[in-house]
Scaffold this motif. Sequence first.
Motif, PDB file in Angstrom:
ATOM      1  N   THR A 278       4.524  58.287  37.074  1.00 44.17           N
ATOM      2  CA  THR A 278       4.617  59.719  37.353  1.00 44.17           C
ATOM      3  C   THR A 278       5.308  59.959  38.696  1.00 44.17           C
ATOM      4  O   THR A 278       6.093  60.900  38.831  1.00 44.17           O
ATOM      5  CB  THR A 278       3.243  60.411  37.346  1.00 44.17           C
ATOM      6  N   THR A 279       5.039  59.099  39.655  1.00 40.85           N
ATOM      7  CA  THR A 279       5.706  59.212  40.955  1.00 40.85           C
ATOM      8  C   THR A 279       7.189  58.880  40.825  1.00 40.85           C
ATOM      9  O   THR A 279       8.051  59.591  41.364  1.00 40.85           O
ATOM     10  CB  THR A 279       5.033  58.282  41.976  1.00 40.85           C
ATOM     11  N   THR A 280       7.493  57.835  40.102  1.00 40.08           N
ATOM     12  CA  THR A 280       8.887  57.451  39.901  1.00 40.08           C
ATOM     13  C   THR A 280       9.632  58.511  39.094  1.00 40.08           C
ATOM     14  O   THR A 280      10.811  58.782  39.357  1.00 40.08           O
ATOM     15  CB  THR A 280       8.956  56.077  39.203  1.00 40.08           C
ATOM     16  N   LEU A 281       8.964  59.140  38.133  1.00 39.04           N
ATOM     17  CA  LEU A 281       9.571  60.197  37.336  1.00 39.04           C
ATOM     18  C   LEU A 281       9.999  61.369  38.213  1.00 39.04           C
ATOM     19  O   LEU A 281      11.053  61.981  37.971  1.00 39.04           O
ATOM     20  CB  LEU A 281       8.603  60.671  36.252  1.00 39.04           C
ATOM     21  N   ILE A 282       9.232  61.677  39.226  1.00 43.09           N
ATOM     22  CA  ILE A 282       9.603  62.760  40.140  1.00 43.09           C
ATOM     23  C   ILE A 282      10.919  62.432  40.847  1.00 43.09           C
ATOM     24  O   ILE A 282      11.797  63.284  40.983  1.00 43.09           O
ATOM     25  CB  ILE A 282       8.467  63.048  41.144  1.00 43.09           C
ATOM     26  N   TYR A 283      11.078  61.183  41.270  1.00 41.43           N
ATOM     27  CA  TYR A 283      12.340  60.776  41.901  1.00 41.43           C
ATOM     28  C   TYR A 283      13.496  60.814  40.911  1.00 41.43           C
ATOM     29  O   TYR A 283      14.616  61.226  41.256  1.00 41.43           O
ATOM     30  CB  TYR A 283      12.213  59.382  42.512  1.00 41.43           C
ATOM     31  N   ILE A 284      13.256  60.383  39.683  1.00 37.24           N
ATOM     32  CA  ILE A 284      14.316  60.419  38.670  1.00 37.24           C
ATOM     33  C   ILE A 284      14.744  61.862  38.408  1.00 37.24           C
ATOM     34  O   ILE A 284      15.942  62.178  38.384  1.00 37.24           O
ATOM     35  CB  ILE A 284      13.836  59.732  37.378  1.00 37.24           C
ATOM     36  N   LEU A 285      13.769  62.761  38.215  1.00 37.51           N
ATOM     37  CA  LEU A 285      14.094  64.165  37.965  1.00 37.51           C
ATOM     38  C   LEU A 285      14.791  64.805  39.160  1.00 37.51           C
ATOM     39  O   LEU A 285      15.721  65.605  38.990  1.00 37.51           O
ATOM     40  CB  LEU A 285      12.832  64.946  37.605  1.00 37.51           C
ATOM     41  N   LEU A 286      14.355  64.458  40.361  1.00 34.16           N
ATOM     42  CA  LEU A 286      15.012  64.982  41.556  1.00 34.16           C
ATOM     43  C   LEU A 286      16.476  64.554  41.600  1.00 34.16           C
ATOM     44  O   LEU A 286      17.369  65.364  41.892  1.00 34.16           O
ATOM     45  CB  LEU A 286      14.268  64.510  42.814  1.00 34.16           C
ATOM     46  N   GLY A 287      16.733  63.300  41.296  1.00 37.64           N
ATOM     47  CA  GLY A 287      18.111  62.811  41.260  1.00 37.64           C
ATOM     48  C   GLY A 287      18.949  63.513  40.201  1.00 37.64           C
ATOM     49  O   GLY A 287      20.099  63.892  40.452  1.00 37.64           O
ATOM     50  N   VAL A 288      18.375  63.717  39.012  1.00 41.17           N
ATOM     51  CA  VAL A 288      19.100  64.404  37.937  1.00 41.17           C
ATOM     52  C   VAL A 288      19.394  65.845  38.344  1.00 41.17           C
ATOM     53  O   VAL A 288      20.515  66.335  38.147  1.00 41.17           O
ATOM     54  CB  VAL A 288      18.292  64.338  36.619  1.00 41.17           C
ATOM     55  N   PHE A 289      18.404  66.543  38.912  1.00 42.52           N
ATOM     56  CA  PHE A 289      18.623  67.933  39.323  1.00 42.52           C
ATOM     57  C   PHE A 289      19.659  68.032  40.441  1.00 42.52           C
ATOM     58  O   PHE A 289      20.497  68.935  40.434  1.00 42.52           O
ATOM     59  CB  PHE A 289      17.319  68.595  39.761  1.00 42.52           C
ATOM     60  N   LEU A 290      19.620  67.125  41.401  1.00 42.54           N
ATOM     61  CA  LEU A 290      20.610  67.155  42.483  1.00 42.54           C
ATOM     62  C   LEU A 290      22.012  66.881  41.957  1.00 42.54           C
ATOM     63  O   LEU A 290      22.975  67.558  42.332  1.00 42.54           O
ATOM     64  CB  LEU A 290      20.242  66.153  43.573  1.00 42.54           C
ATOM     65  N   LEU A 291      22.144  65.890  41.090  1.00 44.74           N
ATOM     66  CA  LEU A 291      23.447  65.562  40.518  1.00 44.74           C
ATOM     67  C   LEU A 291      23.971  66.716  39.672  1.00 44.74           C
ATOM     68  O   LEU A 291      25.137  67.109  39.791  1.00 44.74           O
ATOM     69  CB  LEU A 291      23.352  64.283  39.686  1.00 44.74           C
ATOM     70  N   THR A 292      23.116  67.294  38.844  1.00 43.44           N
ATOM     71  CA  THR A 292      23.519  68.425  38.012  1.00 43.44           C
ATOM     72  C   THR A 292      23.897  69.624  38.880  1.00 43.44           C
ATOM     73  O   THR A 292      24.905  70.291  38.626  1.00 43.44           O
ATOM     74  CB  THR A 292      22.380  68.813  37.049  1.00 43.44           C
ATOM     75  N   GLY A 293      23.089  69.898  39.909  1.00 40.88           N
ATOM     76  CA  GLY A 293      23.391  71.013  40.805  1.00 40.88           C
ATOM     77  C   GLY A 293      24.717  70.841  41.522  1.00 40.88           C
ATOM     78  O   GLY A 293      25.495  71.795  41.637  1.00 40.88           O
ATOM     79  N   CYS A 294      24.983  69.628  41.984  1.00 38.75           N
ATOM     80  CA  CYS A 294      26.270  69.369  42.647  1.00 38.75           C
ATOM     81  C   CYS A 294      27.431  69.556  41.677  1.00 38.75           C
ATOM     82  O   CYS A 294      28.457  70.141  42.034  1.00 38.75           O
ATOM     83  CB  CYS A 294      26.287  67.968  43.238  1.00 38.75           C
ATOM     84  N   CYS A 295      27.279  69.070  40.455  1.00 39.94           N
ATOM     85  CA  CYS A 295      28.335  69.234  39.448  1.00 39.94           C
ATOM     86  C   CYS A 295      28.568  70.709  39.132  1.00 39.94           C
ATOM     87  O   CYS A 295      29.712  71.152  39.013  1.00 39.94           O
ATOM     88  CB  CYS A 295      27.982  68.471  38.172  1.00 39.94           C
TER      89      CYS A 295
END
Length: 175
Positions: free
Chosen positions: A141-158
Amino acid sequence: MSDRGLLARIPTPQLSTPILAGSKVTLCIMPIAQIVIGVLYLDECPRQHYIPIYLVVAGVFGLLLAALSCLPCAQEPKDGTTNPLGRFCTAWNSLASLFFFCWFITGNVWIYSIYQPNYDKATTAVDPYCDKTLYLFAFWTTTLIYILLGVFLLTGCCVLVCFFICGRADPDDDV
């Protein structure tokens, strides 16, 4: 150039009440699961006895933040004015979010510092154990938060790059 900025051009969709309610319920599944797993395995991790406590507190604060976002004082009035209750709710939400962030960092230390603990309760080894279900749930669950944060940041930048590129080609802008 247009008076409106890049972010002001992004339309904000108006979602229906059932969609909003469904998304709130869906987002509450993880905090409820954290509370349940933390309570069920409260004494099952002598290696790091704070992990189940971390899960319970994180689940409670996750539900608290979800509940705070549903209160009418958490939403701005349509006329743009602010009221003292709204400022109080904003301050309370900010403090709860700050605590939740600090608690998350603390939980990271507790979880990742004992990575790959001894899962076997019956062993006579000197190394204390940690229940496999409890530890792996907390870890993922902790690692999932980091994965989702990375996906949201990458998507937001795109998305911002796309808006920037499309915004430059807008024919009504004086470039």
